[in-house]
Design a protein around this motif. Structure first.
Motif, PDB file in Angstrom:
ATOM      1  N   TRP A   1       0.809  -1.222   0.000  1.00  0.00           N
ATOM      2  CA  TRP A   1       0.000   0.000   0.000  1.00  0.00           C
ATOM      3  C   TRP A   1       0.845   1.277   0.000  1.00  0.00           C
ATOM      4  CZ3 TRP A   1       1.285  -3.286   3.773  1.00  0.00           C
ATOM      5  CH2 TRP A   1       2.030  -2.762   4.836  1.00  0.00           C
ATOM      6  N   ASP A   2       2.147   1.118   0.239  1.00  0.00           N
ATOM      7  CA  ASP A   2       3.030   2.262   0.434  1.00  0.00           C
ATOM      8  C   ASP A   2       3.250   3.021  -0.872  1.00  0.00           C
ATOM      9  OD1 ASP A   2       5.054   3.609   2.322  1.00  0.00           O
ATOM     10  OD2 ASP A   2       6.274   3.130   0.565  1.00  0.00           O
ATOM     11  N   ASP A   3       3.454   4.333  -0.762  1.00  0.00           N
ATOM     12  CA  ASP A   3       3.668   5.159  -1.952  1.00  0.00           C
ATOM     13  C   ASP A   3       4.882   4.707  -2.760  1.00  0.00           C
ATOM     14  OD1 ASP A   3       1.466   6.702  -1.426  1.00  0.00           O
ATOM     15  OD2 ASP A   3       2.587   8.367  -0.528  1.00  0.00           O
ATOM     16  N   ASP A   4       5.927   4.264  -2.068  1.00  0.00           N
ATOM     17  CA  ASP A   4       7.129   3.816  -2.778  1.00  0.00           C
ATOM     18  C   ASP A   4       6.823   2.608  -3.652  1.00  0.00           C
ATOM     19  OD1 ASP A   4       8.596   5.829  -1.618  1.00  0.00           O
ATOM     20  OD2 ASP A   4       9.524   4.550  -0.101  1.00  0.00           O
ATOM     21  N   PHE A   5       6.038   1.673  -3.129  1.00  0.00           N
ATOM     22  CA  PHE A   5       5.729   0.488  -3.923  1.00  0.00           C
ATOM     23  C   PHE A   5       4.766   0.829  -5.053  1.00  0.00           C
ATOM     24  CE2 PHE A   5       3.438  -3.390  -5.044  1.00  0.00           C
ATOM     25  CZ  PHE A   5       4.518  -4.183  -5.396  1.00  0.00           C
ATOM     26  N   ARG A   6       3.824   1.722  -4.801  1.00  0.00           N
ATOM     27  CA  ARG A   6       2.931   2.132  -5.881  1.00  0.00           C
ATOM     28  C   ARG A   6       3.721   2.806  -7.009  1.00  0.00           C
ATOM     29  NH1 ARG A   6      -2.242   4.943  -3.036  1.00  0.00           N
ATOM     30  NH2 ARG A   6      -0.692   5.573  -1.485  1.00  0.00           N
TER      31      ARG A   6
END
Length: 392
Positions: free
Chosen positions: A38-43
């Motif tokens: 869910w993290d912005d880095d993974f998105r």
């Protein structure tokens, strides 16, 4: 400009298969960190993955979008067929090996109408055949083709299949599982509605997800068609557009590794350079194996740069399981044959390997034959007779 290869470390054998394949140490190393889905880095990683894959299409990529799907390549194929072929549609499935037949089997499971053309192990489906079938059956809405049939190693003539399909006003879906990333599929040159491939093939990532690259118009039209909650391409696409997230838990470590593989693919020179390395691998390996007496299942015209099928020698002392074990002891894992009129085995040309590695493959094969007491690697006469008859 090409980047140097990063060969296996820690005593790993080379995987001479069509995927999973030998990956770089950098790809493996990328999986040592945990990510929150869910993290912005993974998105951002997911967004970059999709963008980089679309860029491989070249001109015309703006009409397409990329939808990664959890699971093996077969999951992605089923997702494509169920999402883009209407429930009242009908598919012409072109088969010349196990994977075309698997698409037909998938259509059976989906309960959707189809007709199967089975060309056997040696020959590709041709454009004139496709044109004839489509002219005779106006109910067919889609053609399903395998780009590279790895059960035999045939590289199918997708361009002429596409031309026949669209001349008849139908739509083409391509299983490019073992070819995308090494063989061009530019929509400016070859028309199609969607293709599927997988992380662990020519882009040299690890298993864990496949991806569907489809025209945006087809993605929009796919709403409500799928038989499956988890394999619904439209639903996955819509959710990624809205939230940037996968609908269900993604293979986070695999995505991280795939991004490293994508960057290495670009550094090597993209699709053309990757395909050229694989073709050189094939040419060096096939020439060396033929010098030992081995014969290929296919005539040169149809040999792909992905994997090559060889007939097993007729010699009474040759036993494939023993040959496999001897090759593995020398650092090379080969692949059993999947289909043929006689026993066979396969040698993959893809992964973190170059022509120098392929020469070592040939040396290992020569040593293995010697250890087995096989002084003649020629196949049974029936194998060559059958090949000549079917290829005539």
């Amino acid at each position: 400009m090409t980047a140097p290869l990063d060969p296996p470390k820690l005593g790993e054998p080379y995987l001479l298969t069509p995927g999973p394949l030998t990956t770089s140490y950098a790809v493996k190393e990328a999986m040592l960190r945990d990510w929150g889905s869910w993290d912005d880095d993974f998105r951002a990683m997911t967004r970059e993955l999709r963008t980089r894959l679309l860029a491989m299409l070249g001109e015309g990529a703006g009409d397409f979008d990329c939808v990664p799907m959890q699971g093996s390549g077969t999951f992605a194929v089923e997702a494509m067929l169920a999402s883009f072929i209407p429930r009242d549609g009908k598919a012409l499935v072109l088969a010349n090996g196990a994977y075309g037949k698997r698409s037909a089997q998938t259509m059976e499971y989906l309960g959707r109408d189809f007709v199967l053309v089975d060309k056997g192990d040696y020959l590709p489906p041709r454009g004139d055949e496709v044109a004839k079938i489509l002219a005779e059956d106006p109910a067919i809405t889609h053609v399903v083709a395998i780009h590279c049939e790895t059960s035999s190693g045939i590289l199918n003539p997708i361009e002429e299949i596409s031309q026949a399909t669209y001349a008849a006003g139908r739509k083409l879906l391509i299983d490019s599982m073992s070819a995308f990333g090494a063989i061009e599929l530019k929509p400016s040159e070859i028309r199609y509605e969607a293709l599927v491939s997988s992380a662990n093939k020519c882009i040299e990532g690890v298993p864990g997800f496949g991806f569907v690259i489809a025209r945006k118009a087809e993605l929009e039209a796919a709403k409500g068609r799928s038989h499956s909650l988890s394999l619904d391409v439209h639903a996955q696409w819509a959710n990624m557009a809205k939230t940037g997230q996968w609908r269900f838990t993604p293979p986070t470590h695999v995505v991280a590794a795939f991004l490293v593989a994508l960057k290495a693919h670009e550094a090597e020179g993209g699709v053309a350079a990757r395909g050229a390395r694989y073709a050189r691998n094939r040419d060096v390996m096939v020439a060396g194996m033929r010098e030992l007496g081995f014969e290929t299942l296919l005539n040169d015209r149809w040999l792909s740069p992905i994997i090559v099928t060889f007939f097993c020698p007729a010699h009474e002392s040759f036993v494939f399981d023993r040959f496999y074990a001897l090759m593995k002891d020398k650092g090379f894992i080969t692949y059993p044959g999947k289909l043929t009129v006689v026993d066979s085995f396969r040698v993959g040309c893809i992964g973190q390997m170059d022509e120098h590695v392929m020469r070592k493959v040939v040396e290992a094969a020569a040593a293995s034959l010697k250890e087995m007491g096989v002084d003649d690697a020629r196949p049974p006469a029936i194998a060559l007779e059958e090949r000549a008859k079917l290829a005539a």
